[in-house]
Design a protein around this motif. Sequence first.
Motif, PDB file in Angstrom:
ATOM      1  N   ILE A  92      -7.202   3.815   5.436  1.00  0.00           N
ATOM      2  CA  ILE A  92      -6.828   2.561   4.774  1.00  0.00           C
ATOM      3  C   ILE A  92      -6.013   1.677   5.721  1.00  0.00           C
ATOM      4  O   ILE A  92      -6.230   0.466   5.813  1.00  0.00           O
ATOM      5  CB  ILE A  92      -6.048   2.866   3.479  1.00  0.00           C
ATOM      6  CG1 ILE A  92      -6.929   3.687   2.534  1.00  0.00           C
ATOM      7  CG2 ILE A  92      -5.565   1.592   2.805  1.00  0.00           C
ATOM      8  CD1 ILE A  92      -8.265   3.083   2.197  1.00  0.00           C
ATOM      9  N   SER A 145       0.467   6.138   3.257  1.00  0.00           N
ATOM     10  CA  SER A 145      -0.985   5.877   3.214  1.00  0.00           C
ATOM     11  C   SER A 145      -1.640   6.114   4.583  1.00  0.00           C
ATOM     12  O   SER A 145      -2.527   5.355   4.973  1.00  0.00           O
ATOM     13  CB  SER A 145      -1.319   4.446   2.769  1.00  0.00           C
ATOM     14  OG  SER A 145      -0.530   3.996   1.725  1.00  0.00           O
ATOM     15  N   PHE A 172       1.085  10.917   2.209  1.00  0.00           N
ATOM     16  CA  PHE A 172       0.624  10.208   1.015  1.00  0.00           C
ATOM     17  C   PHE A 172       1.376   8.897   0.873  1.00  0.00           C
ATOM     18  O   PHE A 172       0.802   7.848   0.622  1.00  0.00           O
ATOM     19  CB  PHE A 172       0.859  11.082  -0.221  1.00  0.00           C
ATOM     20  CG  PHE A 172       0.290  10.494  -1.482  1.00  0.00           C
ATOM     21  CD1 PHE A 172      -1.075  10.501  -1.705  1.00  0.00           C
ATOM     22  CD2 PHE A 172       1.115   9.926  -2.444  1.00  0.00           C
ATOM     23  CE1 PHE A 172      -1.608   9.958  -2.865  1.00  0.00           C
ATOM     24  CE2 PHE A 172       0.590   9.383  -3.609  1.00  0.00           C
ATOM     25  CZ  PHE A 172      -0.775   9.401  -3.818  1.00  0.00           C
ATOM     26  N   SER A 173       2.690   8.993   1.107  1.00  0.00           N
ATOM     27  CA  SER A 173       3.531   7.842   0.863  1.00  0.00           C
ATOM     28  C   SER A 173       3.253   6.694   1.835  1.00  0.00           C
ATOM     29  O   SER A 173       3.256   5.532   1.451  1.00  0.00           O
ATOM     30  CB  SER A 173       4.984   8.292   0.955  1.00  0.00           C
ATOM     31  OG  SER A 173       5.806   7.251   0.572  1.00  0.00           O
ATOM     32  N   GLY A 216       4.165   3.074  -3.827  1.00  0.00           N
ATOM     33  CA  GLY A 216       3.278   3.229  -4.980  1.00  0.00           C
ATOM     34  C   GLY A 216       3.792   4.314  -5.900  1.00  0.00           C
ATOM     35  O   GLY A 216       4.985   4.644  -5.898  1.00  0.00           O
ATOM     36  N   LEU A 217       2.864   4.880  -6.645  1.00  0.00           N
ATOM     37  CA  LEU A 217       3.254   5.936  -7.587  1.00  0.00           C
ATOM     38  C   LEU A 217       3.934   7.082  -6.848  1.00  0.00           C
ATOM     39  O   LEU A 217       4.826   7.734  -7.376  1.00  0.00           O
ATOM     40  CB  LEU A 217       2.007   6.459  -8.300  1.00  0.00           C
ATOM     41  CG  LEU A 217       1.178   5.400  -9.036  1.00  0.00           C
ATOM     42  CD1 LEU A 217      -0.098   6.019  -9.574  1.00  0.00           C
ATOM     43  CD2 LEU A 217       1.985   4.806 -10.173  1.00  0.00           C
ATOM     44  N   GLY A 218       3.495   7.317  -5.607  1.00  0.00           N
ATOM     45  CA  GLY A 218       4.060   8.400  -4.804  1.00  0.00           C
ATOM     46  C   GLY A 218       5.563   8.252  -4.608  1.00  0.00           C
ATOM     47  O   GLY A 218       6.285   9.245  -4.543  1.00  0.00           O
ATOM     48  N   ASN A 219       6.040   7.023  -4.507  1.00  0.00           N
ATOM     49  CA  ASN A 219       7.473   6.806  -4.297  1.00  0.00           C
ATOM     50  C   ASN A 219       8.264   7.047  -5.569  1.00  0.00           C
ATOM     51  O   ASN A 219       9.353   7.579  -5.539  1.00  0.00           O
ATOM     52  CB  ASN A 219       7.742   5.356  -3.874  1.00  0.00           C
ATOM     53  CG  ASN A 219       7.083   5.016  -2.569  1.00  0.00           C
ATOM     54  OD1 ASN A 219       5.866   5.141  -2.432  1.00  0.00           O
ATOM     55  ND2 ASN A 219       7.860   4.612  -1.594  1.00  0.00           N
ATOM     56  N   TYR A 226      -5.944   7.656  -9.400  1.00  0.00           N
ATOM     57  CA  TYR A 226      -4.784   6.767  -9.282  1.00  0.00           C
ATOM     58  C   TYR A 226      -4.878   5.653 -10.337  1.00  0.00           C
ATOM     59  O   TYR A 226      -3.894   5.278 -10.964  1.00  0.00           O
ATOM     60  CB  TYR A 226      -4.807   6.171  -7.876  1.00  0.00           C
ATOM     61  CG  TYR A 226      -3.468   5.781  -7.301  1.00  0.00           C
ATOM     62  CD1 TYR A 226      -2.656   6.706  -6.656  1.00  0.00           C
ATOM     63  CD2 TYR A 226      -3.032   4.462  -7.361  1.00  0.00           C
ATOM     64  CE1 TYR A 226      -1.449   6.338  -6.093  1.00  0.00           C
ATOM     65  CE2 TYR A 226      -1.829   4.084  -6.799  1.00  0.00           C
ATOM     66  CZ  TYR A 226      -1.039   5.032  -6.162  1.00  0.00           C
ATOM     67  OH  TYR A 226       0.152   4.661  -5.608  1.00  0.00           O
ATOM     68  N   SER A 250       0.826  -1.196   0.000  1.00  0.00           N
ATOM     69  CA  SER A 250       0.000   0.000   0.000  1.00  0.00           C
ATOM     70  C   SER A 250       0.867   1.255   0.000  1.00  0.00           C
ATOM     71  O   SER A 250       0.609   2.220  -0.717  1.00  0.00           O
ATOM     72  CB  SER A 250      -0.909   0.004   1.232  1.00  0.00           C
ATOM     73  OG  SER A 250      -1.583   1.228   1.329  1.00  0.00           O
ATOM     74  N   ALA A 251       1.920   1.227   0.820  1.00  0.00           N
ATOM     75  CA  ALA A 251       2.758   2.421   0.967  1.00  0.00           C
ATOM     76  C   ALA A 251       3.580   2.687  -0.298  1.00  0.00           C
ATOM     77  O   ALA A 251       3.607   3.801  -0.814  1.00  0.00           O
ATOM     78  CB  ALA A 251       3.680   2.246   2.172  1.00  0.00           C
ATOM     79  N   PHE A 292      -5.843   8.064   5.853  1.00  0.00           N
ATOM     80  CA  PHE A 292      -6.816   7.823   4.786  1.00  0.00           C
ATOM     81  C   PHE A 292      -7.851   6.775   5.210  1.00  0.00           C
ATOM     82  O   PHE A 292      -8.694   6.394   4.416  1.00  0.00           O
ATOM     83  CB  PHE A 292      -6.120   7.291   3.530  1.00  0.00           C
ATOM     84  CG  PHE A 292      -5.387   8.328   2.726  1.00  0.00           C
ATOM     85  CD1 PHE A 292      -6.042   9.027   1.728  1.00  0.00           C
ATOM     86  CD2 PHE A 292      -4.058   8.603   2.958  1.00  0.00           C
ATOM     87  CE1 PHE A 292      -5.366   9.975   0.963  1.00  0.00           C
ATOM     88  CE2 PHE A 292      -3.378   9.548   2.205  1.00  0.00           C
ATOM     89  CZ  PHE A 292      -4.036  10.239   1.207  1.00  0.00           C
TER      90      PHE A 292
HETATM   91  N1  PFF Z   1       0.995   5.343  -0.650  1.00  0.00           N
HETATM   92  C1  PFF Z   1       0.663   5.328  -2.042  1.00  0.00           C
HETATM   93  C2  PFF Z   1       1.797   5.939  -2.850  1.00  0.00           C
HETATM   94  O1  PFF Z   1       2.798   6.369  -2.286  1.00  0.00           O
HETATM   95  O2  PFF Z   1       1.675   5.983  -4.064  1.00  0.00           O
HETATM   96  C3  PFF Z   1      -0.607   6.041  -2.360  1.00  0.00           C
HETATM   97  C4  PFF Z   1      -1.752   5.798  -1.430  1.00  0.00           C
HETATM   98  C5  PFF Z   1      -2.211   4.507  -1.178  1.00  0.00           C
HETATM   99  C6  PFF Z   1      -2.335   6.860  -0.807  1.00  0.00           C
HETATM  100  C7  PFF Z   1      -3.224   4.288  -0.268  1.00  0.00           C
HETATM  101  C8  PFF Z   1      -3.359   6.660   0.086  1.00  0.00           C
HETATM  102  C9  PFF Z   1      -3.797   5.377   0.348  1.00  0.00           C
HETATM  103  F1  PFF Z   1      -4.771   5.201   1.205  1.00  0.00           F
END
Ligand code: PFF
Length: 539
Positions: free
Chosen positions: A244, A239, A236-237, A30-33, A108, A27-28, A242
């Motif tokens: 989640i 998660s 964001f990174s 992702g595209l953000g990284n 996303y 989850s952590a 949220f």
């Molecule tokens: N953490 C993910 C990223 O870095 O791309 C994006 C993300 C996933 C944001 C799940 C929020 C979330 F609940």
Amino acid sequence: MTSTSRAPRQRETWTSSTGFILAAIGSAVGLGNIWRFPGVAYENGGGAFLIPYLVALLTAGIPILFLDYAIGHRYRAAAPLAYRRMARPAETLGWFQIGLSFVIAVYYAAVIAWSLSYFVFSFDLRWGDDTGTFFTGEYLKVGDPEISATIVPGVAIPLVLVWLAVLVVIALGVTAGVQRVNVIGIPLLFVAFLALVVRAVTLPGSTTGLDAFFTPNWGALTDPAVWIAAYSQIFFSLSIAFGIMVTYSSYQRRKANMTSSGLIVAFANSSFEILAGIGVFATLGFMANQASIGIEELPGLTGPILSFVTFPAVISQMPGGTFFGAIFFGSLTLAGFTSIISILLGVAASVGEKFGLGQKGSALVVCLSCAVLSLALFSTTSALLALDTVDQWANNVGIVFSAIAMTVLVVWVLRKGPTLKAHLNAVSTFKVGWWWILLVGALAPIYLGYMLYERVRTLITEGYEELPQWFLNTFGWGVIGLVVLAAILLTLVPWRGRDEPEFVPWPPLQEEPASLLQPGSSTTSDILRPRLPEQEEPR
Ligand code: PFF
């Protein structure tokens, strides 16, 4: 309150702590990284950015990650019900978080679909020489910032494929779906990305890029905007805030080492982020070297342009570019996919619990509605600008507000700090002290409040990217307003899921005989129920 028995009786669990850790890393990471961190770090002080980044990780990232875990594990439900079990009206905050996640999933998915297309394009370098015109013109067919209903098939088809895959995984559930994808996908992602980074740092000119990335601009440390960027990136990174991670930890077994898992997840995520920074900037160094220009002269060092315009251009120039391109876009797709399934699991579980739907029913309802929205909005010609605007508001306004509301509500209003601290310590080997409550309850709301004020002030006075006000009112403020409205309305809808007036949080482990430590077993709860020390008002 109506009572139905449609929801499954037993809550599914991850089969092991490794299963949980891999899913949380999925989850952590992702595209953000991959596309967000390198550019953000470069623009905000380069090497010096690592200081605010680490401070943000230690003072907010990890403490709030622990808070998410503690709430989910103790109240054993997705965010709305977990908050409702703390205090009924708090359900609204859960829906607000889940609403934001839903919004993020809508765009996303679009970026994952682009990555999937580019994965295919990389085999014949289809983007040609002018990668900018190819991306916005030929591929996205971007028009004016006006809502346009012209569907772009090149985007719509991969988007449908992404949604179908998400639906299948969520319908299969926590163990057979989400855990399985991550157990296979995350090791694969790390190996592929490592190969990519090794290739990148051995390219001629790579050190120019690494110098640009790591050379510290110490002056940046006095700029509040740099600190704001660091905190936003961490939220964001990881998660967090949220709803989640609340959902993910609600599927943890009774005897789960929460804080140690959290440290592993946070460390793995940041390592991946720094690795991505190295890979991306080494590659950019190669490009600058080929063109005999400085890194700062390269266009598009962040966001979609970095991944879909600058990178394809480098790939075309590189010996063995096809292979490199396939690994880069393959990793982007995989990293994005393991993140989006976490979001959809959180939303589906919340809807399922509220409306008494089973795993498959809630997966279908949620994935279909999210897919329709994402197809309508992001396979049309207004995609790029809408995406950027929604992303800006969801992450810099919505989620920061969510984190403040969460910390103030839990620590100050409901006074759950000591209970949650005791809960974490009863199940974890790494113990948290009063410092944790202090960080979460006192420091976080103060600096996050300041961050939010600054960001909102700038957005109001300066607008965003010179976009027309009506556009910002629709995709920025409008989206946040809709999420607030939806959160209130969903709270007001009567609870239709399984009525559970007997719900009680797990008591500290030591109070329970070892033989009863079977997680989720109905016998355990049946035996314990009549003599539990701490009865809380369930909903
Ligand atoms: N953490 C993910 C990223 O870095 O791309 C994006 C993300 C996933 C944001 C799940 C929020 C979330 F609940």
